[in-house]
Design a protein around this motif. Structure first.
Motif, mmCIF file in Angstrom:
data_model
loop_
_atom_site.group_PDB
_atom_site.id
_atom_site.type_symbol
_atom_site.label_atom_id
_atom_site.label_comp_id
_atom_site.label_asym_id
_atom_site.label_seq_id
_atom_site.Cartn_x
_atom_site.Cartn_y
_atom_site.Cartn_z
ATOM 1 N N UNK A 169 0.810 -1.199 0.000
ATOM 2 C CA UNK A 169 0.000 0.000 0.000
ATOM 3 C C UNK A 169 0.848 1.255 0.000
ATOM 4 N N UNK A 170 0.195 2.388 -0.246
ATOM 5 C CA UNK A 170 0.926 3.648 -0.354
ATOM 6 C C UNK A 170 1.547 4.082 0.960
ATOM 7 N N UNK A 171 2.645 4.774 0.830
ATOM 8 C CA UNK A 171 3.337 5.317 2.002
ATOM 9 C C UNK A 171 2.937 6.788 2.122
ATOM 10 N N UNK A 172 2.415 7.159 3.270
ATOM 11 C CA UNK A 172 1.985 8.530 3.495
ATOM 12 C C UNK A 172 3.028 9.387 4.164
ATOM 13 N N UNK A 173 4.111 8.759 4.632
ATOM 14 C CA UNK A 173 5.199 9.493 5.273
ATOM 15 C C UNK A 173 6.457 8.630 5.164
ATOM 16 N N UNK A 174 7.418 9.095 4.394
ATOM 17 C CA UNK A 174 8.656 8.324 4.209
ATOM 18 C C UNK A 174 9.662 8.555 5.330
ATOM 19 N N UNK A 175 9.372 9.490 6.224
ATOM 20 C CA UNK A 175 10.274 9.799 7.333
ATOM 21 C C UNK A 175 9.463 9.875 8.621
ATOM 22 N N UNK A 176 8.967 8.721 9.058
ATOM 23 C CA UNK A 176 8.093 8.661 10.231
ATOM 24 C C UNK A 176 8.849 9.160 11.466
ATOM 25 N N UNK A 177 8.265 10.109 12.181
ATOM 26 C CA UNK A 177 8.938 10.630 13.369
ATOM 27 C C UNK A 177 8.808 9.679 14.554
ATOM 28 N N UNK A 178 9.678 9.851 15.495
ATOM 29 C CA UNK A 178 9.542 9.155 16.770
ATOM 30 C C UNK A 178 8.406 9.823 17.553
ATOM 31 N N UNK A 179 7.800 9.123 18.515
ATOM 32 C CA UNK A 179 6.756 9.747 19.331
ATOM 33 C C UNK A 179 7.238 11.043 19.978
ATOM 34 N N UNK A 180 6.320 12.020 20.071
ATOM 35 C CA UNK A 180 6.666 13.362 20.528
ATOM 36 C C UNK A 180 6.558 13.557 22.039
ATOM 37 N N UNK A 181 5.663 12.814 22.691
ATOM 38 C CA UNK A 181 5.388 13.040 24.116
ATOM 39 C C UNK A 181 5.297 11.716 24.861
ATOM 40 N N UNK A 182 5.560 11.756 26.162
ATOM 41 C CA UNK A 182 5.346 10.540 26.952
ATOM 42 C C UNK A 182 3.856 10.195 27.002
ATOM 43 N N UNK A 183 3.561 8.915 27.131
ATOM 44 C CA UNK A 183 2.184 8.451 27.247
ATOM 45 C C UNK A 183 2.008 7.810 28.615
ATOM 46 N N UNK A 184 1.103 8.379 29.383
ATOM 47 C CA UNK A 184 0.730 7.820 30.680
ATOM 48 C C UNK A 184 -0.419 6.854 30.407
ATOM 49 N N UNK A 185 -0.134 5.571 30.503
ATOM 50 C CA UNK A 185 -1.076 4.547 30.068
ATOM 51 C C UNK A 185 -2.449 4.696 30.711
ATOM 52 N N UNK A 186 -2.505 4.997 32.005
ATOM 53 C CA UNK A 186 -3.810 5.096 32.659
ATOM 54 C C UNK A 186 -4.670 6.197 32.048
ATOM 55 N N UNK A 187 -4.048 7.234 31.510
ATOM 56 C CA UNK A 187 -4.804 8.308 30.863
ATOM 57 C C UNK A 187 -5.171 7.961 29.421
ATOM 58 N N UNK A 188 -4.397 7.073 28.801
ATOM 59 C CA UNK A 188 -4.649 6.677 27.420
ATOM 60 C C UNK A 188 -5.777 5.642 27.322
ATOM 61 N N UNK A 189 -5.960 4.863 28.376
ATOM 62 C CA UNK A 189 -6.977 3.814 28.361
ATOM 63 C C UNK A 189 -8.366 4.403 28.153
#
Length: 169
Positions: free
Chosen positions: A9-29
């Motif tokens: 399938x098509x690539x929408x970003x050839x230079x995928x960035x690393x995650x920008x912010x920490x993720x607090x799992x309890x808030x993401x759930x």
């Protein structure tokens, strides 16, 4: 959301960035609504897509993806899986499986709102992208800001397929 391991399938970003912010799992759930995605085979024709994440006693996360086929009132399709933290220093990368531990795929929370009101999810190939919100119909201001952030991360917003949700009473 489900990510296919051997997808073309098509690539929408050839230079995928690393995650920008920490993720607090309890808030993401909890429940997320798919605002938009890059089209993919396993979600083809899906509307009213939701993802629900819940903590499991072993430290993993249960994943329940639900969609309605062909329309917001179509037949319900459910996929259930498990995710585990991938061990990155931000807690933003996960390994997800819907087919047992032999087939793990990447799930990266590339960015998120300060109050976990939206999230941009992808993986390393640039072929998959999901824009998630806590509301089925985010405000116009939130939609504009989310699309601007996706573009700033290097993704082709013209490839986005917008998900329809039922009108709320």
């Amino acid at each position: 959301l489900v990510i296919a391991a051997c997808a073309g399938g098509p690539v929408g970003n050839r230079d995928v960035p690393e995650p920008a912010k920490p993720v607090e799992l309890t808030r993401y759930l909890g429940r997320w609504y798919e605002f938009a995605r890059y089209e993919n085979g396993f979600e083809r024709g899906c509307e009213a897509v939701t993802a629900e994440y819940a903590a499991l006693p072993d430290g993993e996360v249960s994943v329940k993806n639900t969609c309605r086929q062909a329309s917001v009132r179509g037949p319900i399709k459910v996929a259930e899986g498990r995710a585990r933290p991938a061990g990155d220093h931000l807690g933003a990368k996960f390994k997800v499986s819907f087919f047992g531990p032999a087939l793990l795929t990447n799930y990266w929370v590339l960015d998120r709102g300060e109050n976990y009101e939206w999230a941009i999810v992808g993986e390393g190939s640039g072929r998959f992208l999901w824009l998630l919100t806590r509301e089925p119909r985010p405000s116009q201001a939130e939609r504009i800001a989310l699309l601007a952030r996706v573009e700033a991360l290097g993704y082709d917003t013209d490839m986005l397929r917008y998900t329809q949700h039922m009108a709320t009473p």
